[in-house]
Design a protein around this motif. Structure first.
Motif, PDB file in Angstrom:
ATOM      1  N   ALA A  41       1.394  -0.817   0.228  1.00  0.00           N
ATOM      2  CA  ALA A  41      -0.088  -0.022   0.149  1.00  0.00           C
ATOM      3  C   ALA A  41       1.308   1.510   0.219  1.00  0.00           C
ATOM      4  O   ALA A  41       0.309   2.270  -0.422  1.00  0.00           O
ATOM      5  N   ASP A  42       2.219   1.239   0.533  1.00  0.00           N
ATOM      6  CA  ASP A  42       2.889   2.058   0.682  1.00  0.00           C
ATOM      7  C   ASP A  42       3.852   2.702  -1.402  1.00  0.00           C
ATOM      8  O   ASP A  42       4.353   3.556  -1.464  1.00  0.00           O
ATOM      9  N   GLY A  43       3.626   1.759  -1.921  1.00  0.00           N
ATOM     10  CA  GLY A  43       3.599   1.583  -3.120  1.00  0.00           C
ATOM     11  C   GLY A  43       5.319   0.752  -3.547  1.00  0.00           C
ATOM     12  O   GLY A  43       5.881   0.867  -4.650  1.00  0.00           O
ATOM     13  N   SER A  44       6.055   0.413  -2.435  1.00  0.00           N
ATOM     14  CA  SER A  44       6.977  -0.269  -2.517  1.00  0.00           C
ATOM     15  C   SER A  44       6.884  -1.641  -3.166  1.00  0.00           C
ATOM     16  O   SER A  44       6.296  -2.397  -2.484  1.00  0.00           O
ATOM     17  N   MET A  45       7.638  -2.458  -4.175  1.00  0.00           N
ATOM     18  CA  MET A  45       7.653  -3.393  -4.312  1.00  0.00           C
ATOM     19  C   MET A  45       7.989  -4.329  -3.314  1.00  0.00           C
ATOM     20  O   MET A  45       9.135  -5.049  -2.307  1.00  0.00           O
ATOM     21  N   VAL A  46       7.224  -5.739  -3.022  1.00  0.00           N
ATOM     22  CA  VAL A  46       6.998  -6.528  -2.099  1.00  0.00           C
ATOM     23  C   VAL A  46       7.534  -8.334  -2.725  1.00  0.00           C
ATOM     24  O   VAL A  46       7.821  -8.509  -1.954  1.00  0.00           O
ATOM     25  N   ASP A  47       7.448  -7.606  -3.324  1.00  0.00           N
ATOM     26  CA  ASP A  47       7.090  -9.299  -4.993  1.00  0.00           C
ATOM     27  C   ASP A  47       8.002  -9.576  -6.013  1.00  0.00           C
ATOM     28  O   ASP A  47       7.277  -8.129  -6.583  1.00  0.00           O
ATOM     29  N   LEU A  48       8.740  -9.807  -6.729  1.00  0.00           N
ATOM     30  CA  LEU A  48       8.778  -9.736  -8.577  1.00  0.00           C
ATOM     31  C   LEU A  48       8.973 -10.821  -8.635  1.00  0.00           C
ATOM     32  O   LEU A  48      10.123 -11.876  -7.563  1.00  0.00           O
ATOM     33  N   VAL A  49       8.514 -11.467  -9.533  1.00  0.00           N
ATOM     34  CA  VAL A  49       8.975 -12.723 -10.160  1.00  0.00           C
ATOM     35  C   VAL A  49       9.291 -12.691 -11.739  1.00  0.00           C
ATOM     36  O   VAL A  49       8.746 -11.793 -12.271  1.00  0.00           O
ATOM     37  N   LEU A  50      10.650 -13.081 -12.040  1.00  0.00           N
ATOM     38  CA  LEU A  50      10.614 -13.055 -13.041  1.00  0.00           C
ATOM     39  C   LEU A  50      10.064 -15.040 -13.637  1.00  0.00           C
ATOM     40  O   LEU A  50      10.982 -15.420 -13.508  1.00  0.00           O
ATOM     41  N   LEU A  51      10.399 -14.864 -15.129  1.00  0.00           N
ATOM     42  CA  LEU A  51      10.301 -16.409 -15.756  1.00  0.00           C
ATOM     43  C   LEU A  51      10.821 -16.160 -17.490  1.00  0.00           C
ATOM     44  O   LEU A  51      10.951 -15.129 -17.989  1.00  0.00           O
ATOM     45  N   GLU A  52      11.309 -17.577 -17.636  1.00  0.00           N
ATOM     46  CA  GLU A  52      11.754 -17.429 -18.508  1.00  0.00           C
ATOM     47  C   GLU A  52      11.064 -17.249 -19.836  1.00  0.00           C
ATOM     48  O   GLU A  52      10.170 -17.760 -20.002  1.00  0.00           O
ATOM     49  N   SER A  53      11.740 -16.531 -20.201  1.00  0.00           N
ATOM     50  CA  SER A  53      11.100 -15.418 -21.205  1.00  0.00           C
ATOM     51  C   SER A  53      11.238 -16.499 -23.341  1.00  0.00           C
ATOM     52  O   SER A  53      11.572 -17.248 -23.665  1.00  0.00           O
ATOM     53  N   ARG A  54       9.721 -16.521 -24.084  1.00  0.00           N
ATOM     54  CA  ARG A  54      10.288 -17.480 -25.303  1.00  0.00           C
ATOM     55  C   ARG A  54      11.235 -16.936 -26.177  1.00  0.00           C
ATOM     56  O   ARG A  54      11.884 -17.394 -26.994  1.00  0.00           O
ATOM     57  N   GLN A  55      11.551 -15.271 -26.487  1.00  0.00           N
ATOM     58  CA  GLN A  55      12.356 -15.305 -27.018  1.00  0.00           C
ATOM     59  C   GLN A  55      13.750 -14.008 -26.560  1.00  0.00           C
ATOM     60  O   GLN A  55      12.859 -14.336 -25.420  1.00  0.00           O
ATOM     61  N   PRO A  56      14.504 -14.279 -26.787  1.00  0.00           N
ATOM     62  CA  PRO A  56      15.629 -13.284 -26.115  1.00  0.00           C
ATOM     63  C   PRO A  56      15.587 -12.072 -25.762  1.00  0.00           C
ATOM     64  O   PRO A  56      14.623 -11.073 -26.476  1.00  0.00           O
ATOM     65  N   LEU A  57      15.769 -11.491 -24.295  1.00  0.00           N
ATOM     66  CA  LEU A  57      15.432 -10.121 -23.891  1.00  0.00           C
ATOM     67  C   LEU A  57      15.935  -9.953 -22.966  1.00  0.00           C
ATOM     68  O   LEU A  57      17.141 -10.006 -22.937  1.00  0.00           O
ATOM     69  N   SER A  58      16.275  -8.323 -23.801  1.00  0.00           N
ATOM     70  CA  SER A  58      17.707  -7.167 -23.584  1.00  0.00           C
ATOM     71  C   SER A  58      17.186  -6.874 -21.884  1.00  0.00           C
ATOM     72  O   SER A  58      16.197  -7.021 -21.588  1.00  0.00           O
ATOM     73  N   MET A  59      17.876  -6.596 -20.905  1.00  0.00           N
ATOM     74  CA  MET A  59      17.846  -6.304 -19.703  1.00  0.00           C
ATOM     75  C   MET A  59      17.057  -4.923 -20.244  1.00  0.00           C
ATOM     76  O   MET A  59      16.052  -4.602 -19.317  1.00  0.00           O
ATOM     77  N   ALA A  60      17.011  -3.968 -21.347  1.00  0.00           N
ATOM     78  CA  ALA A  60      16.330  -2.879 -20.824  1.00  0.00           C
ATOM     79  C   ALA A  60      15.144  -2.981 -21.032  1.00  0.00           C
ATOM     80  O   ALA A  60      14.355  -2.599 -20.557  1.00  0.00           O
ATOM     81  N   ALA A  61      14.923  -3.970 -21.829  1.00  0.00           N
ATOM     82  CA  ALA A  61      13.087  -4.636 -22.420  1.00  0.00           C
ATOM     83  C   ALA A  61      12.408  -5.019 -20.593  1.00  0.00           C
ATOM     84  O   ALA A  61      11.566  -4.958 -20.616  1.00  0.00           O
ATOM     85  N   LEU A  62      13.484  -5.916 -20.344  1.00  0.00           N
ATOM     86  CA  LEU A  62      12.976  -6.549 -18.918  1.00  0.00           C
ATOM     87  C   LEU A  62      13.095  -5.727 -18.644  1.00  0.00           C
ATOM     88  O   LEU A  62      11.802  -5.544 -17.480  1.00  0.00           O
ATOM     89  N   ALA A  63      13.438  -4.352 -18.014  1.00  0.00           N
ATOM     90  CA  ALA A  63      13.800  -2.871 -16.852  1.00  0.00           C
ATOM     91  C   ALA A  63      12.358  -2.254 -17.553  1.00  0.00           C
ATOM     92  O   ALA A  63      11.362  -1.960 -16.221  1.00  0.00           O
ATOM     93  N   ALA A  64      11.918  -2.320 -18.165  1.00  0.00           N
ATOM     94  CA  ALA A  64      10.788  -1.643 -18.874  1.00  0.00           C
ATOM     95  C   ALA A  64       9.759  -2.443 -18.440  1.00  0.00           C
ATOM     96  O   ALA A  64       8.585  -1.975 -17.682  1.00  0.00           O
ATOM     97  N   LYS A  65       9.937  -3.688 -18.544  1.00  0.00           N
ATOM     98  CA  LYS A  65       8.764  -4.263 -18.253  1.00  0.00           C
ATOM     99  C   LYS A  65       8.136  -4.822 -16.613  1.00  0.00           C
ATOM    100  O   LYS A  65       6.811  -4.019 -16.476  1.00  0.00           O
TER     101      LYS A  65
END
Length: 162
Positions: A42-66
């Motif tokens: 509720a304070d806007g802080s990230m409490v969880d982050l889950v990253l799964l494998e992408s079917r396509q290669p993903l740059s760090m910039a694209a991952l950060a944008a997601k």
């Protein structure tokens, strides 16, 4: 005096209830392709982050944008949840209005064009295979780090006078 004390105690109890409810409040957003799932409190802080494998290669910039897109969308949902929790616990008063105004300024709505981030794949650099019959580009071998002393350095200090 007793009525005033009861009113203060009741207000404190209701704000304590609001605080406990907001402490349990989370919002989760997932990227369109399911690669990123972000949960904020509720304070806007990230409490969880889950990253799964992408079917396509993903740059760090694209991952950060997601990730940032999911965080922004989750945070944009917080003011409505806070307003609902406040209405059900403390009701409407000046303090509640100030808290809600603060939440709305800190967590603004996501612009419609940014809500589902659609340009991720189009902005990705694409790997292009070399034309048929053309050999792949040569890759330089890694530098030799052996101990066979095949260099010209005689191990004297660089700034020493001879």
């Amino acid at each position: 005096m007793s009525g005033w004390q009861e009113q203060v105690a009741d207000t404190a109890r209701r704000y304590g209830e609001l605080d406990a409810r907001l402490a349990r409040t989370t919002v989760t957003e997932t990227s369109r392709d399911g690669v990123v799932r972000v949960t904020v409190g509720a304070d806007g802080s990230m409490v969880d982050l889950v990253l799964l494998e992408s079917r396509q290669p993903l740059s760090m910039a694209a991952l950060a944008a997601k990730i940032m897109s999911c965080v922004s969308r989750a945070r944009a949902r917080l003011p409505d949840l806070i307003a609902r929790a406040m209405a059900e616990t403390v009701g409407h008063d000046k303090t509640a209005d100030l808290v809600l105004a603060d939440a709305r300024s800190r967590f603004p709505p996501v612009p419609a064009e940014a809500a589902p981030h659609r340009r991720e794949v189009a902005e990705e650099p694409r790997m292009v295979a070399p034309p048929r019959g053309m050999p792949p580009p040569a890759v330089a071998p890694p530098p030799h780090r052996g101990d066979d002393r095949d260099d010209d350095w005689n191990e004297t200090a660089i700034f020493e006078n001879p």
